[in-house]
Design a protein around this motif. Structure first.
Motif, short mmCIF file in Angstrom:
data_model
loop_
_atom_site.label_atom_id
_atom_site.label_comp_id
_atom_site.label_asym_id
_atom_site.label_seq_id
_atom_site.Cartn_x
_atom_site.Cartn_y
_atom_site.Cartn_z
N MET A 48 0.81 -1.22 0.00
CA MET A 48 0.00 0.00 0.00
C MET A 48 0.84 1.27 0.00
SD MET A 48 -2.99 -1.30 2.54
CE MET A 48 -4.17 -0.01 2.16
N GLY A 49 2.15 1.12 -0.12
CA GLY A 49 3.04 2.28 -0.11
C GLY A 49 3.62 2.54 -1.48
N ILE A 50 4.67 3.33 -1.49
CA ILE A 50 5.34 3.63 -2.76
C ILE A 50 6.15 2.43 -3.22
CG2 ILE A 50 5.45 6.10 -2.23
CD1 ILE A 50 8.43 5.67 -1.52
N VAL A 51 6.50 2.40 -4.49
CA VAL A 51 7.33 1.34 -5.03
C VAL A 51 8.73 1.51 -4.45
CG1 VAL A 51 8.32 0.37 -7.14
CG2 VAL A 51 5.97 1.21 -7.14
N PRO A 52 9.26 0.46 -3.82
CA PRO A 52 10.60 0.57 -3.22
C PRO A 52 11.67 0.92 -4.25
CG PRO A 52 9.49 -1.40 -2.46
CD PRO A 52 8.66 -0.84 -3.57
N GLU A 53 12.69 1.60 -3.77
CA GLU A 53 13.77 2.06 -4.65
C GLU A 53 14.69 0.93 -5.09
OE1 GLU A 53 17.69 4.96 -4.39
OE2 GLU A 53 16.10 5.18 -2.91
N ASN A 54 14.96 -0.04 -4.20
CA ASN A 54 15.94 -1.07 -4.56
C ASN A 54 15.27 -2.38 -4.96
OD1 ASN A 54 15.94 -3.01 -2.16
ND2 ASN A 54 16.20 -1.03 -1.15
N LYS A 55 16.00 -3.16 -5.74
CA LYS A 55 15.49 -4.40 -6.32
C LYS A 55 15.06 -5.40 -5.26
CE LYS A 55 16.73 -8.16 -9.46
NZ LYS A 55 17.76 -8.75 -10.32
N LEU A 56 15.88 -5.62 -4.24
CA LEU A 56 15.56 -6.58 -3.19
C LEU A 56 14.22 -6.25 -2.54
CD1 LEU A 56 16.16 -8.93 -1.28
CD2 LEU A 56 17.53 -7.35 0.09
N SER A 57 14.00 -5.00 -2.19
CA SER A 57 12.75 -4.59 -1.55
C SER A 57 11.56 -4.76 -2.48
CB SER A 57 12.83 -3.15 -1.07
OG SER A 57 13.82 -3.03 -0.07
N ARG A 58 11.75 -4.45 -3.77
CA ARG A 58 10.65 -4.64 -4.74
C ARG A 58 10.30 -6.11 -4.87
NH1 ARG A 58 13.68 -0.84 -7.47
NH2 ARG A 58 14.53 -2.41 -8.90
N ILE A 59 11.30 -6.95 -4.99
CA ILE A 59 11.05 -8.39 -5.12
C ILE A 59 10.37 -8.92 -3.87
CG2 ILE A 59 12.20 -10.65 -5.24
CD1 ILE A 59 14.18 -9.25 -7.24
N TYR A 60 10.86 -8.52 -2.71
CA TYR A 60 10.28 -8.96 -1.44
C TYR A 60 8.81 -8.53 -1.35
CZ TYR A 60 9.60 -9.46 3.60
OH TYR A 60 9.12 -9.80 4.84
N ARG A 61 8.54 -7.26 -1.66
CA ARG A 61 7.16 -6.77 -1.63
C ARG A 61 6.27 -7.56 -2.57
NH1 ARG A 61 5.85 -1.90 -5.11
NH2 ARG A 61 6.54 -3.53 -6.48
N ASP A 62 6.75 -7.84 -3.77
CA ASP A 62 5.97 -8.58 -4.75
C ASP A 62 5.71 -10.01 -4.30
OD1 ASP A 62 6.07 -6.26 -6.23
OD2 ASP A 62 7.43 -7.05 -7.77
N ILE A 63 6.74 -10.68 -3.76
CA ILE A 63 6.56 -12.05 -3.28
C ILE A 63 5.55 -12.08 -2.14
CG2 ILE A 63 7.70 -13.93 -2.01
CD1 ILE A 63 10.18 -13.45 -3.78
N ILE A 64 5.67 -11.15 -1.21
CA ILE A 64 4.74 -11.12 -0.08
C ILE A 64 3.32 -10.87 -0.57
CG2 ILE A 64 4.07 -9.87 2.02
CD1 ILE A 64 6.57 -11.74 2.28
N GLY A 65 3.15 -9.98 -1.52
CA GLY A 65 1.82 -9.71 -2.06
C GLY A 65 1.18 -10.97 -2.62
#
Length: 186
Positions: free
Chosen positions: A143-160
């Motif tokens: 529900m927040g902004i798209v993370p700046e770094n790849k690891l955080s984006r991948i983590y957010r996507d996997i959790i979703g």
């Protein structure tokens, strides 16, 4: 009737407390599955706080993988299992894997996510087979902004996507904000 319940929300929203209250209402015999690793003083303090707020009669298990292997022992002493939490479980599975997420191919990321989903689904199905209730806690990260770094984006996507799987297997889903729960499924 045995249920699978998912409790989601933001950090420090009251998810764990709400999930624990659900477990208390379901029955007295509860197994608490803690998926975190207390690797520093901050995490040790968080774990201690969680332990203080739950009944001492609950049996605690500490694991984040091979969860279905715990089910026979859980079923001999419990009618309800609380898993706290899916996001930490996934985090540990990611960081204990051989995948360098920052430099991984999409195929490697997909394979890692599949392993996490299989871990979750096999646990849910083993509990259902043994007629145990399950209350899962997870964080809503999307529900927040798209993370700046790849690891955080991948983590957010996997959790979703893991949360979507958990919700599909759940009879009830609750969203918790500021300690207030809202039933969104069931």
């Amino acid at each position: 009737m045995h249920k699978v319940i998912l409790v989601t929300g933001g950090a420090r929203s009251g998810k764990s407390y709400f999930a624990e209250q659900l477990c208390k209402n379901i029955g007295e015999k509860v197994s608490y599955l803690a998926t975190s690793e207390a690797f520093d003083d901050e995490m040790k303090a968080r774990v201690a706080k969680h332990k203080e707020q739950r009944p001492s009669s609950w049996k605690t298990y500490e694991a984040f993988e091979n969860l279905k292997d715990l089910v026979p022992d859980m079923s001999s002493s419990s009618d309800t299992v609380i898993l706290d939490c899916l996001t930490v479980m996934a985090n540990n599975l990611i960081f204990h894997s051989d995948v360098d997420v920052e430099n991984a191919t999409q195929a490697e990321i997909d394979s890692l996510e599949k392993r996490i989903q299989e871990e979750l689904v096999s646990f849910i199905l083993a509990l259902k087979y043994n007629k145990l209730n399950l209350v899962m806690v997870t964080n809503e990260l999307g529900m927040g902004i798209v993370p700046e770094n790849k690891l955080s984006r991948i983590y957010r996507d996997i959790i979703g996507r893991i949360n979507q799987v958990a919700a599909r297997y759940s009879d009830e889903v609750y969203f918790v904000v500021s300690g207030i729960s809202q039933k969104i499924k069931g």
